[in-house]
Design an enzyme around this catalytic site. Structure first.
Site, PDB file in Angstrom:
ATOM      1  N   GLU A   1       0.826  -1.178   0.262  1.00  0.00           N
ATOM      2  CA  GLU A   1       0.041   0.026   0.022  1.00  0.00           C
ATOM      3  C   GLU A   1       1.014   1.303   0.092  1.00  0.00           C
ATOM      4  O   GLU A   1       1.819   1.280   0.872  1.00  0.00           O
ATOM      5  CB  GLU A   1      -0.814  -0.177   1.385  1.00  0.00           C
ATOM      6  CG  GLU A   1      -1.785   1.262   1.254  1.00  0.00           C
ATOM      7  CD  GLU A   1      -2.644   1.335   2.400  1.00  0.00           C
ATOM      8  OE1 GLU A   1      -2.727   0.466   3.257  1.00  0.00           O
ATOM      9  OE2 GLU A   1      -3.411   2.292   2.573  1.00  0.00           O
TER      10      GLU A   1
ATOM     11  N   ARG B   1       5.433 -12.857   9.596  1.00  0.00           N
ATOM     12  CA  ARG B   1       5.983 -11.592   9.214  1.00  0.00           C
ATOM     13  C   ARG B   1       7.501 -11.362  10.036  1.00  0.00           C
ATOM     14  O   ARG B   1       7.677 -12.126  11.017  1.00  0.00           O
ATOM     15  CB  ARG B   1       5.164 -10.460   9.591  1.00  0.00           C
ATOM     16  CG  ARG B   1       4.720 -10.210  11.018  1.00  0.00           C
ATOM     17  CD  ARG B   1       3.893  -9.196  11.404  1.00  0.00           C
ATOM     18  NE  ARG B   1       3.983  -7.784  10.826  1.00  0.00           N
ATOM     19  CZ  ARG B   1       3.200  -7.274   9.776  1.00  0.00           C
ATOM     20  NH1 ARG B   1       2.153  -7.901   9.340  1.00  0.00           N
ATOM     21  NH2 ARG B   1       3.704  -5.988   9.415  1.00  0.00           N
TER      22      ARG B   1
ATOM     23  N   LYS C   1       4.235   0.483   9.888  1.00  0.00           N
ATOM     24  CA  LYS C   1       4.304   1.782   9.131  1.00  0.00           C
ATOM     25  C   LYS C   1       3.880   2.972   9.904  1.00  0.00           C
ATOM     26  O   LYS C   1       4.437   4.117   9.771  1.00  0.00           O
ATOM     27  CB  LYS C   1       3.455   1.534   7.873  1.00  0.00           C
ATOM     28  CG  LYS C   1       4.374   1.136   6.890  1.00  0.00           C
ATOM     29  CD  LYS C   1       3.885   1.335   5.398  1.00  0.00           C
ATOM     30  CE  LYS C   1       2.989  -0.073   5.049  1.00  0.00           C
ATOM     31  NZ  LYS C   1       2.363   0.117   3.821  1.00  0.00           N
TER      32      LYS C   1
HETATM   33  P1  ATP Z   1      -0.359  -1.468   6.895  1.00  0.00           P
HETATM   34  O1  ATP Z   1      -0.407  -1.474   8.154  1.00  0.00           O
HETATM   35  O2  ATP Z   1      -0.155  -0.042   6.100  1.00  0.00           O
HETATM   36  O3  ATP Z   1      -1.125  -2.269   5.709  1.00  0.00           O
HETATM   37  P2  ATP Z   1       1.807  -3.483   6.015  1.00  0.00           P
HETATM   38  O4  ATP Z   1       3.017  -3.620   6.880  1.00  0.00           O
HETATM   39  O5  ATP Z   1       0.853  -4.546   5.949  1.00  0.00           O
HETATM   40  O6  ATP Z   1       1.290  -2.267   6.585  1.00  0.00           O
HETATM   41  P3  ATP Z   1       1.642  -3.331   3.356  1.00  0.00           P
HETATM   42  O7  ATP Z   1       2.213  -2.164   2.324  1.00  0.00           O
HETATM   43  O8  ATP Z   1       0.416  -3.625   3.112  1.00  0.00           O
HETATM   44  O9  ATP Z   1       2.047  -2.966   4.530  1.00  0.00           O
HETATM   45  O10 ATP Z   1       2.506  -4.494   2.965  1.00  0.00           O
HETATM   46  C1  ATP Z   1       2.448  -5.264   1.627  1.00  0.00           C
HETATM   47  C2  ATP Z   1       3.260  -6.545   1.818  1.00  0.00           C
HETATM   48  O11 ATP Z   1       4.088  -6.771   2.745  1.00  0.00           O
HETATM   49  C3  ATP Z   1       2.007  -7.457   2.661  1.00  0.00           C
HETATM   50  O12 ATP Z   1       2.011  -8.653   1.561  1.00  0.00           O
HETATM   51  C4  ATP Z   1       2.678  -7.708   3.735  1.00  0.00           C
HETATM   52  O13 ATP Z   1       2.107  -8.860   4.196  1.00  0.00           O
HETATM   53  C5  ATP Z   1       4.116  -7.607   3.528  1.00  0.00           C
HETATM   54  N1  ATP Z   1       4.701  -7.305   4.913  1.00  0.00           N
HETATM   55  C6  ATP Z   1       4.560  -6.222   5.458  1.00  0.00           C
HETATM   56  N2  ATP Z   1       5.122  -6.349   6.755  1.00  0.00           N
HETATM   57  C7  ATP Z   1       5.704  -7.446   6.773  1.00  0.00           C
HETATM   58  C8  ATP Z   1       6.710  -8.213   7.641  1.00  0.00           C
HETATM   59  N3  ATP Z   1       6.987  -7.407   8.797  1.00  0.00           N
HETATM   60  N4  ATP Z   1       7.083  -9.066   7.338  1.00  0.00           N
HETATM   61  C9  ATP Z   1       7.009  -9.834   6.182  1.00  0.00           C
HETATM   62  N5  ATP Z   1       6.189  -9.254   5.313  1.00  0.00           N
HETATM   63  C10 ATP Z   1       5.402  -8.109   5.544  1.00  0.00           C
END
Ligand code: ATP
Ligand code: MG
Length: 574
Positions: free
Chosen positions: A39, A269, A279
């Site tokens: 996102e 994660r 974030k």
């Molecule tokens: P938000 O709270 O803004 O949704 P988010 O960390 O989920 O934060 P995204 O931009 O939606 O951010 O994440 C993009 C992709 O990265 C998603 O598929 C998510 O599962 C993966 N991702 C995010 N944080 C992690 C992490 N700490 N470890 C592994 N994968 C991650």
């Protein structure tokens, strides 16, 4: 595939096992197609790097494809700056989406059409409850929810109201479109979740075309389907959303626009010690000035790690080593540091830099003489050759390499004591000069002219070897020493006691040394280039602030490998 050729194959993991099984059964006609769906509401961090390496890595390993898709369904928090930084970061990590860059917003028309179908099949309704009422009606984990009074509106009324929602007839928040599933479901995500909301917010791509926006849980499975994704990999917190993901794919008729049906698979994660990964928190640290921007070298963002001096190879190596599991855990940040150290140990030239200079005058060295001495660039890697460094009567050594009243086992310089200068001579401290406050200003030493490599006394046993620079040739530099951004291992933990994670910030995470001296070979150090400063660690000429005449170096990591130490202790405890 335009994928990075030197990316090592992913070690096998449970998702690869699922793929192997699918390939064996001929599922998806043997296609493997993944996506990375950020996102654009912030910069990417090391956790995203794990997801990127996993999604692109599985595509490479299985001769498949991986898309980059911006999941841009929430215009109020999103920005083009993030869209651009995310693309730069994925490319820098070494991955290529080729011509497959997509935006969920590209599908807004299609989604709207599908939604009319969903209403016509009786699977969605317009609900006039307020957000607060929807929450109250939803029930709890232990109590079932209550049906909305608008749940049984006719299909005609729902179609009419939804179209008028789209036309902008109703104010923000006054109505939503909801899925008609089951208000008594044990899974809260299935209790008639909201699919569309009214929101007047200018979108960075679709402008003011829309005043209704789909929810993530609704747009995501449809976006996956439209891109013919086979394996939709996400983090564990979405496991409870999987029934909704499947429900949407069951009820929406996308078959004319896509091949196959995507499968959602969840993995744990990445959590990293001594930092935060949310974030929201990273944004707060940036916006409220706790750090100097998203690319502050202390941040766990990809741009921060890049600025600090990390290489893409070291981050991919890290992601490979941590593996992919189904249970959450915290990875020690020492492992990340270990990965860059391993790489730079082999590839970074070793040079001399004195961070806290102490002037040394060698009284028996001819006043105007300069000798250019040969120094090896990297003993681990002889192919890196050698360079010439100047030696003269006045040099700088590290303040901490001299002690007036040394404790036992201090193997550096003290009054009457000797030390070997790296790639040069043995010197002996003859006199300590102090100012009126008793602070040491300079040392007077003598040198042994035969003690250089090849000389008659070069074999003399001297316990300590110090780095040094010639005073007249050395170049002034600024050095930034970084430490963990947070003192506690898990800064989020304190929130359970009602404290703010920011109370765990490390006040000494940045120390700036303004008066360092580096050897002259660094005069034109390329911004972004990396070195080992002997005995001090690995450093990177700052990509933005450093230039000839005004050198700035960031310490990437010290030489002390705490990860190797942890591994060794673990082995000896077994
Ligand atoms: P938000 O709270 O803004 O949704 P988010 O960390 O989920 O934060 P995204 O931009 O939606 O951010 O994440 C993009 C992709 O990265 C998603 O598929 C998510 O599962 C993966 N991702 C995010 N944080 C992690 C992490 N700490 N470890 C592994 N994968 C991650
Ligand atoms: Mg997310």
């Amino acid at each position: 595939m335009g994928m990075n050729k030197d990316n090592p194959p992913l070690s096998t993991n449970f998702i690869q096992n699922i793929i192997n099984e699918d390939l064996k059964n001929g599922k998806n006609d043997g296609r493997v197609h993944t996506r990375f769906p950020p996102e654009p509401n912030g910069y990417l961090h090391i956790g995203h790097a794990k997801a990127i390496c996993l999604n692109f890595g599985l595509a490479i390993a299985n001769k498949g494809l991986c898309n980059l898709r911006f999941d841009d369904t929430n215009p109020s928090k999103e920005d083009i700056e993030y869209v651009e930084s995310i693309q730069a970061d994925v490319k820098w990590l070494g991955f290529d989406w080729e011509d497959r860059l997509f935006y969920a917003s590209d599908y807004f028309d299609k989604l709207y059409e599908f939604t009319l179908g969903l209403i016509k099949s009786g699977n969605a309704y317009v609900c006039d409850l307020s957000a607060q009422e929807i929450r109250e009606y939803r029930g709890t984990l232990t109590e079932p929810g209550k049906d909305s009074p608008y749940r049984n509106r006719s299909i005609e009324e729902n179609l009419d109201l939804f179209q008028r929602m789209r036309e902008g007839e109703f104010p923000d928040g006054s109505r939503v479109l909801r899925a008609k599933i089951d208000m008594a479901s044990p899974n809260l995500n299935m209790r008639d979740p909201v699919l569309y909301r009214i929101l007047r917010s200018t979108h960075h791509r679709t402008g003011d075309n829309w005043c209704i926006y789909p929810m993530y849980d609704y747009a995501h499975p449809i976006s996956d389907a439209l891109e013919s994704i086979t394996h939709s990999i996400c983090t564990l917190e979405f496991a409870d959303h999987r029934p909704l993901y499947d429900w949407v794919l069951d009820k929406v008729d996308y078959s004319g626009d896509a091949k196959g049906r995507p499968q959602q698979i969840e993995f744990a994660r990445l959590n990293l010690s001594h930092t935060v990964m949310s974030k929201r928190k990273l944004r707060e640290l940036v916006m409220e000035g706790y750090v100097d921007g998203w690319d502050d070298p202390r941040m766990p963002t990809i741009s921060g790690l890049r600025r600090r001096g990390y290489t893409p190879e070291s981050i991919r190596d890290f992601c490979d080593r941590i593996g992919v599991a189904k249970r959450d855990s915290v990875v020690d940040i020492a492992l990340l540091e270990h990965c860059i150290r391993e790489q730079l140990n082999q590839h970074a030239p070793r040079v001399m830099a004195v961070l806290r200079p102490l002037r040394v005058i060698i009284d028996n060295y001819p006043e105007d003489q300069v000798e250019w001495l040969e120094a090896e660039n990297n003993p681990e890697n002889p192919s890196m050759g050698s360079r010439q460094i100047p030696f003269s009567r006045e040099i700088f050594i590290e303040q901490e390499d001299f002690m007036e009243n040394p404790p036992k086992k201090f193997f550096r310089l003290s009054p009457g004591g000797e030390i070997r200068l790296k790639s040069a001579y043995i010197i002996k401290c003859e006199e300590v000069v102090k100012d009126e406050n008793g602070a040491i200003i300079e040392l007077h030493c003598s040198y042994d002219p035969d003690s250089r490599s090849g000389g008659a006394t070069s074999g003399r046993k001297i316990k300590g070897t110090s780095h040094w620079v010639s005073a007249q040739h050395a170049i002034k530099a600024k050095v930034r020493l970084y430490d963990h951004l947070f003192t506690s291992e898990n800064p989020d933990d304190c929130e359970e006691e009602g404290a703010d994670y920011k109370s765990q910030l490390n006040p000494d995470s940045l120390r700036v040394l303004d008066d360092c001296r580096v050897e002259p070979s660094l005069a034109a150090a390329e911004p972004g280039s990396r070195f080992q400063f002997l005995r001090q660690g690995y450093f990177c000429a700052d990509a933005i602030d450093s230039q000839e005449g005004h050198l700035v170096f960031n310490r990437i990591v010290s030489l002390r490998d705490t990860w190797a130490k942890i591994q060794k202790e673990n082995r000896s405890n077994q």
